[in-house]
Write a protein that holds these residues in place. Sequence first.
Motif, PDB file in Angstrom:
ATOM      1  N   GLY A 270       0.811  -1.213   0.000  1.00 16.02           N
ATOM      2  CA  GLY A 270       0.000   0.000   0.000  1.00 16.02           C
ATOM      3  C   GLY A 270       0.841   1.257   0.000  1.00 16.02           C
ATOM      4  O   GLY A 270       0.531   2.232  -0.701  1.00 16.02           O
ATOM      5  N   LEU A 271       1.925   1.261   0.776  1.00 15.17           N
ATOM      6  CA  LEU A 271       2.813   2.421   0.815  1.00 15.17           C
ATOM      7  C   LEU A 271       3.422   2.678  -0.559  1.00 15.17           C
ATOM      8  O   LEU A 271       3.463   3.816  -1.036  1.00 15.17           O
ATOM      9  CB  LEU A 271       3.922   2.179   1.848  1.00 15.17           C
ATOM     10  N   GLY A 272       3.884   1.619  -1.209  1.00 16.28           N
ATOM     11  CA  GLY A 272       4.447   1.768  -2.547  1.00 16.28           C
ATOM     12  C   GLY A 272       3.427   2.288  -3.537  1.00 16.28           C
ATOM     13  O   GLY A 272       3.740   3.117  -4.403  1.00 16.28           O
ATOM     14  N   ALA A 273       2.187   1.817  -3.393  1.00 11.46           N
ATOM     15  CA  ALA A 273       1.136   2.258  -4.301  1.00 11.46           C
ATOM     16  C   ALA A 273       0.818   3.736  -4.110  1.00 11.46           C
ATOM     17  O   ALA A 273       0.553   4.455  -5.079  1.00 11.46           O
ATOM     18  CB  ALA A 273      -0.115   1.412  -4.094  1.00 11.46           C
ATOM     19  N   VAL A 274       0.831   4.200  -2.867  1.00  9.27           N
ATOM     20  CA  VAL A 274       0.576   5.619  -2.613  1.00  9.27           C
ATOM     21  C   VAL A 274       1.666   6.472  -3.253  1.00  9.27           C
ATOM     22  O   VAL A 274       1.395   7.457  -3.950  1.00  9.27           O
ATOM     23  CB  VAL A 274       0.506   5.889  -1.095  1.00  9.27           C
ATOM     24  N   ILE A 275       2.917   6.081  -3.042  1.00  4.03           N
ATOM     25  CA  ILE A 275       4.028   6.841  -3.613  1.00  4.03           C
ATOM     26  C   ILE A 275       3.971   6.819  -5.144  1.00  4.03           C
ATOM     27  O   ILE A 275       4.094   7.854  -5.807  1.00  4.03           O
ATOM     28  CB  ILE A 275       5.372   6.269  -3.122  1.00  4.03           C
ATOM     29  N   GLY A 276       3.777   5.627  -5.695  1.00  2.72           N
ATOM     30  CA  GLY A 276       3.708   5.516  -7.148  1.00  2.72           C
ATOM     31  C   GLY A 276       2.521   6.251  -7.739  1.00  2.72           C
ATOM     32  O   GLY A 276       2.631   6.879  -8.799  1.00  2.72           O
ATOM     33  N   GLY A 277       1.386   6.196  -7.051  1.00  4.48           N
ATOM     34  CA  GLY A 277       0.199   6.872  -7.555  1.00  4.48           C
ATOM     35  C   GLY A 277       0.341   8.381  -7.568  1.00  4.48           C
ATOM     36  O   GLY A 277      -0.020   9.056  -8.535  1.00  4.48           O
ATOM     37  N   LEU A 278       0.900   8.953  -6.499  1.00  6.16           N
ATOM     38  CA  LEU A 278       1.085  10.399  -6.445  1.00  6.16           C
ATOM     39  C   LEU A 278       2.099  10.866  -7.488  1.00  6.16           C
ATOM     40  O   LEU A 278       1.987  11.957  -8.035  1.00  6.16           O
ATOM     41  CB  LEU A 278       1.548  10.810  -5.045  1.00  6.16           C
ATOM     42  N   ALA A 279       3.074  10.008  -7.766  1.00  4.12           N
ATOM     43  CA  ALA A 279       4.091  10.383  -8.749  1.00  4.12           C
ATOM     44  C   ALA A 279       3.541  10.390 -10.167  1.00  4.12           C
ATOM     45  O   ALA A 279       4.066  11.076 -11.046  1.00  4.12           O
ATOM     46  CB  ALA A 279       5.279   9.432  -8.664  1.00  4.12           C
ATOM     47  N   THR A 280       2.478   9.633 -10.417  1.00  4.00           N
ATOM     48  CA  THR A 280       1.966   9.505 -11.787  1.00  4.00           C
ATOM     49  C   THR A 280       0.581  10.111 -11.978  1.00  4.00           C
ATOM     50  O   THR A 280       0.060  10.076 -13.091  1.00  4.00           O
ATOM     51  CB  THR A 280       1.903   8.022 -12.186  1.00  4.00           C
ATOM     52  N   ALA A 281      -0.010  10.671 -10.919  1.00  7.03           N
ATOM     53  CA  ALA A 281      -1.394  11.156 -11.018  1.00  7.03           C
ATOM     54  C   ALA A 281      -1.559  12.261 -12.055  1.00  7.03           C
ATOM     55  O   ALA A 281      -2.622  12.397 -12.660  1.00  7.03           O
ATOM     56  CB  ALA A 281      -1.872  11.661  -9.654  1.00  7.03           C
ATOM     57  N   SER A 282      -0.516  13.051 -12.276  1.00  5.58           N
ATOM     58  CA  SER A 282      -0.627  14.165 -13.213  1.00  5.58           C
ATOM     59  C   SER A 282      -0.235  13.781 -14.636  1.00  5.58           C
ATOM     60  O   SER A 282      -0.229  14.634 -15.529  1.00  5.58           O
ATOM     61  CB  SER A 282       0.260  15.330 -12.746  1.00  5.58           C
ATOM     62  N   ARG A 283       0.095  12.508 -14.867  1.00  4.81           N
ATOM     63  CA  ARG A 283       0.528  12.076 -16.193  1.00  4.81           C
ATOM     64  C   ARG A 283      -0.615  11.369 -16.899  1.00  4.81           C
ATOM     65  O   ARG A 283      -1.036  10.293 -16.484  1.00  4.81           O
ATOM     66  CB  ARG A 283       1.735  11.139 -16.077  1.00  4.81           C
ATOM     67  N   ASN A 284      -1.095  11.978 -17.937  1.00  6.06           N
ATOM     68  CA  ASN A 284      -2.260  11.455 -18.652  1.00  6.06           C
ATOM     69  C   ASN A 284      -1.801  10.459 -19.720  1.00  6.06           C
ATOM     70  O   ASN A 284      -1.790  10.753 -20.916  1.00  6.06           O
ATOM     71  CB  ASN A 284      -3.041  12.611 -19.282  1.00  6.06           C
ATOM     72  N   ARG A 285      -1.402   9.272 -19.285  1.00  3.38           N
ATOM     73  CA  ARG A 285      -0.905   8.263 -20.199  1.00  3.38           C
ATOM     74  C   ARG A 285      -1.775   7.015 -20.106  1.00  3.38           C
ATOM     75  O   ARG A 285      -2.071   6.545 -19.013  1.00  3.38           O
ATOM     76  CB  ARG A 285       0.545   7.886 -19.863  1.00  3.38           C
ATOM     77  N   HIS A 286      -2.154   6.507 -21.243  1.00  5.11           N
ATOM     78  CA  HIS A 286      -2.926   5.275 -21.283  1.00  5.11           C
ATOM     79  C   HIS A 286      -2.788   4.667 -22.672  1.00  5.11           C
ATOM     80  O   HIS A 286      -2.155   5.247 -23.552  1.00  5.11           O
ATOM     81  CB  HIS A 286      -4.403   5.540 -20.947  1.00  5.11           C
ATOM     82  N   GLY A 287      -3.363   3.492 -22.859  1.00  9.11           N
ATOM     83  CA  GLY A 287      -3.247   2.795 -24.132  1.00  9.11           C
ATOM     84  C   GLY A 287      -2.556   1.456 -23.957  1.00  9.11           C
ATOM     85  O   GLY A 287      -1.885   1.201 -22.955  1.00  9.11           O
ATOM     86  N   VAL A 288      -2.713   0.588 -24.933  1.00 10.00           N
ATOM     87  CA  VAL A 288      -2.184  -0.766 -24.844  1.00 10.00           C
ATOM     88  C   VAL A 288      -0.659  -0.760 -24.763  1.00 10.00           C
ATOM     89  O   VAL A 288      -0.063  -1.557 -24.026  1.00 10.00           O
ATOM     90  CB  VAL A 288      -2.666  -1.612 -26.036  1.00 10.00           C
ATOM     91  N   ALA A 289       0.007   0.125 -25.510  1.00 11.13           N
ATOM     92  CA  ALA A 289       1.469   0.175 -25.478  1.00 11.13           C
ATOM     93  C   ALA A 289       1.975   0.465 -24.068  1.00 11.13           C
ATOM     94  O   ALA A 289       2.967  -0.119 -23.614  1.00 11.13           O
ATOM     95  CB  ALA A 289       1.980   1.232 -26.450  1.00 11.13           C
TER      96      ALA A 289
END
Length: 443
Positions: free
Chosen positions: A280-299
């Motif tokens: 859970g701690l890792g997920a919080v850190i990783g989530g906050l680091a990527t929340a502002s990055r609008n990246r998605h798609g199969v690649a």
Amino acid sequence: MSLRPRRLRPPRIDAHQTFSSLYASRNYRRWYGAQSISLAGTWMQTIAQGWLVLELTGSGTAVGLVTAFQFVPVLLLGPIGGVVVDRLDKRNVVLFTQTASGVLALVLGLLVVTDVVQLWMVYALAFCLGILTTVDNPARQTFVNEMVGPDQLTNAVTLGSVNINAARVVGPAIAAGLIAWVGVGPCFLVNAASYIAVVAALLTMRVAELHPAPRSARERGQLVEGLRYVWGTPPLRVSLLMMALIGTLAYEFQVILPIMARYTFGGSASTYGVMTGAMGLGAVIGGLATASRNRHGVAVLVRQAAWFGVLILVVAVAPTLITAVLALVLVGAASITFLARANTTVQLGTQPVFRGRVMALWTVAFLGTTPVGGPTIGWIGEHAGPRWGLASGGASCLVASGLGWLALRRDPAVGFTSGTAPTPPEAELLAAVEDSRQVAAAD
């Protein structure tokens, strides 16, 4: 001109961008706060339920079975739940399912604290919760879009995953303390009380500020129509197939981690809580680091699935509890990144009128596969060893990544979100690929 090397500064996080959906939507702020309370209770119940079954039976397979009972309805009835969600008001559906889930937690808590609980009762209540999940999960997923709108969906989905995993830190810690102090029963009672916050948030929302999706009329063949829509939309088809494979074997941490804590490292419920909390701690850190990055798609999913699989394998071979806990922090970060990207890819690639049905299939891929994966991973953990059970999940991520990569090579358009035009760089890449195909054919 000074030749002194410039000091590298860590990147600054723009709080307004990272938490943009919370700034933009009062309704989502209320929902987010209530979910922070309720999700901590949910993780408490997850820890307590697994440990309760382990105390009653001493069997890793039984731990897998109770998880299977909870998600069999999702596997069998999930697509039908999506049809229901597309027809009804999402807020009212979530209000009903969350209230009923609280009642089930209350019943289980009373059975445990009065010392009359039996294994079949745990199985039965888990099955009832699974029935609610068939409707609750797609309704909650699509309701997020109605609260924040499509422009903020990526940020809201990622922050929602951060919320879940922050609760994964808090909930297991509280559960471990309560189990050591007074036993497993109070964990279920606290979870039941936590649903009050969600109900209050839903009742006090400003309905006029929601962005409701159009409801589907009651017509025959809507289930088949939704299935055809997904199969005929390559990005959705590939994303959901990848999620199904990974969801079946990799996201069975609630089954394999208690077995690993007890039999690999000789620990207790507190050990299990620490391992879950590390994720859970890792997920919080990783989530906050990527929340502002609008990246998605199969690649994107192909890359994230590969990293997720490698990190799970690192935990599987970790020689000590300390190294396993440290590696689980990285697993948590990889887990939230893959899950958030996959969820966003599916939601933004779906026409609004189909969103409930598509997110129901997402629920089947993510949760409904647990009746197969839970007992399988539990059996592997019990008979071959917990490390092999965890390694099976890591291998499934690598296989899913490989399948996604093959799909992209066969048809590069799979990498683009359905219903959107490729960006200029993507269009150039696609044109280059088509030119190379024509040259190869001419040769």
